[in-house]
Enzyme design. Structure first.
Site, PDB file in Angstrom:
ATOM      1  N   HIS A 197       0.849  -1.206   0.000  1.00 52.85           N
ATOM      2  CA  HIS A 197       0.000   0.000   0.000  1.00 52.85           C
ATOM      3  C   HIS A 197       0.885   1.258   0.000  1.00 52.85           C
ATOM      4  O   HIS A 197       0.841   2.067   0.929  1.00 52.85           O
ATOM      5  CB  HIS A 197      -0.919   0.000   1.220  1.00 52.85           C
ATOM      6  CG  HIS A 197      -2.376   0.022   0.873  1.00 52.85           C
ATOM      7  ND1 HIS A 197      -2.983  -0.970   0.116  1.00 52.85           N
ATOM      8  CD2 HIS A 197      -3.352   0.927   1.152  1.00 52.85           C
ATOM      9  CE1 HIS A 197      -4.258  -0.692  -0.030  1.00 52.85           C
ATOM     10  NE2 HIS A 197      -4.526   0.462   0.577  1.00 52.85           N
ATOM     11  N   GLY A 204      -5.705   1.083  -4.652  1.00 53.59           N
ATOM     12  CA  GLY A 204      -6.569   0.115  -5.313  1.00 53.59           C
ATOM     13  C   GLY A 204      -6.727   0.416  -6.793  1.00 53.59           C
ATOM     14  O   GLY A 204      -6.572  -0.470  -7.649  1.00 53.59           O
ATOM     15  N   ARG A 208      -5.139  -1.745 -10.238  1.00 52.37           N
ATOM     16  CA  ARG A 208      -5.903  -2.255 -11.383  1.00 52.37           C
ATOM     17  C   ARG A 208      -5.366  -1.683 -12.701  1.00 52.37           C
ATOM     18  O   ARG A 208      -5.372  -2.359 -13.728  1.00 52.37           O
ATOM     19  CB  ARG A 208      -7.389  -1.968 -11.171  1.00 52.37           C
ATOM     20  CG  ARG A 208      -7.955  -2.792 -10.008  1.00 52.37           C
ATOM     21  CD  ARG A 208      -9.431  -2.605  -9.785  1.00 52.37           C
ATOM     22  NE  ARG A 208      -9.777  -1.373  -9.102  1.00 52.37           N
ATOM     23  CZ  ARG A 208      -9.748  -1.201  -7.778  1.00 52.37           C
ATOM     24  NH1 ARG A 208      -9.346  -2.181  -6.982  1.00 52.37           N
ATOM     25  NH2 ARG A 208     -10.106  -0.056  -7.232  1.00 52.37           N
TER      26      ARG A 208
END
Length: 352
Positions: A197, A204, A208
């Site tokens: 993170h 997030g 992707r």
């Protein structure tokens, strides 16, 4: 360093890898789809990807609202956070689609993608493109938005630079050595990236984007034409469960990669099956359409919208014939009607 010796190539995992690779080869041999058909598939998939990826992080915009927003080329101000995220995600996706061959996986390029992903977000101005400086553990929140507990501890701000350097080095070493299947390399990179993170916000969405970039670089050229983000949005509980089950073991002596690898490969399987069905459905639909209807759809794909007067001007078509053809395309859910009377216009149906 990452211990990938604990990866188990089970019969299911092997079958998934084989099915995805078989489609990869079949797509490369697919010479029947015209460029405008591919453009239409990519347009729909892009809208779905933007919508799903931003909704996973809390956005409320529908695919239809996103399509209408992005068709407003003159938009200059992005007042809401939802709109800021959508526009930025669309821009970064386009960058990846156009330049994936020229984007090496380095820390600097990852930071650049993050900076671009938060370009329009005034709230994130201070930390865009920079690793986190305060902890950002993944928490559980109550209905009022108050954090009630920590679900998962991410890397500390102190450890993040070293962890990211190791991850990027691991990726490039694995690509060179070719000891792991390319899809396993992508899956492991993504789950470790999310375990670290590295940025204060946007991890997030960036994961992707990076997934799409890595898949394209691994030769899965069909990825822009079917939304993996949409598959994940529809399996959100399984997505988070698989992440947590693997992430809590990554720094142990024997990481358990299986939960995430199976989820990731099943998602890729669903992505390619959706695309296969869309191609078959489009081929069947187009085979039954008269020439004028095909011309109308092509015009809508090229220009984003089509009206009766466009077809009269371009092809000299009869207004009465056009009226009936437009009605038929709306009934078949290939077009969506907007406005009324002389101001009526049509757009492609999302998912058609």
């Amino acid at each position: 360093m990452l211990n990938t010796d604990t990866i188990k190539i089970t019969p299911e995992l092997l079958a998934l890898l084989s099915e995805i690779d078989e489609f990869k080869g079949a797509w490369r041999a697919l010479g029947t789809l015209a460029p405008e058909r591919l453009q239409a598939l990519r347009h729909v998939a892009t809208i779905e990807s933007i919508g799903s990826s931003t909704r996973i992080e809390g956005s409320k915009l529908t695919d239809r609202e996103i399509e209408q927003l992005l068709s407003r080329l003159d938009i200059k101000r992005f007042d809401s956070r939802d709109v800021q995220e959508v526009v930025s995600y669309a821009e970064v996706m386009e960058t990846v689609f156009q330049a994936w061959e020229d984007i090496p996986i380095t820390e600097n390029h990852i930071k650049q993608l993050h900076r671009d992903l938060l370009r329009h977000s005034s709230k994130d101005e201070r930390h865009r493109g920079a690793y986190k400086t305060v902890p950002n553990d993944v928490g559980a929140f109550d209905e009022s938005g108050k954090m009630v507990g920590v679900v998962f501890e991410t890397a500390s701000p102190f450890d993040t630079p070293q962890r990211m350097a190791e991850l990027v080095q691991w990726l490039n070493d694995m690509r060179s050595l070719k000891r792991l299947h390319p899809l396993l390399i992508v899956a492991i990179f993504v789950v470790v990236f999310l375990e670290i993170h590295p940025f204060q916000d946007g991890n997030g969405r960036l994961s992707r984007i990076l997934t799409t970039l890595l898949l394209l670089q691994a030769g899965y050229a069909y990825v822009p034409y079917s939304s993996l983000e949409s598959v994940i949005e529809n399996s959100k509980e399984g997505y988070y469960l698989a992440l947590r089950q693997t992430q809590t073991t990554i720094r142990s002596d024997e990481p358990d990669w299986q939960p995430w690898l199976l989820f990731f490969m099943r998602a890729l399987q669903q992505q390619k099956r959706r695309l296969s069905m869309k191609v078959e459905r489009e081929e069947r639909a187009l085979a039954d359409l008269p020439e004028l209807a095909v011309l109308i759809l092509d015009y809508a794909r090229q220009h984003g919208r089509v009206a009766n007067r466009d077809m009269v001007r371009e092809y000299g078509a009869s207004p009465n014939t056009l009226k009936a053809t437009f009605r038929s395309l709306v009934d078949k859910r290939l077009l969506v009607r907007h406005g009324g009377g002389r101001s009526t216009w049509y757009s492609l149906s999302i998912g058609s």
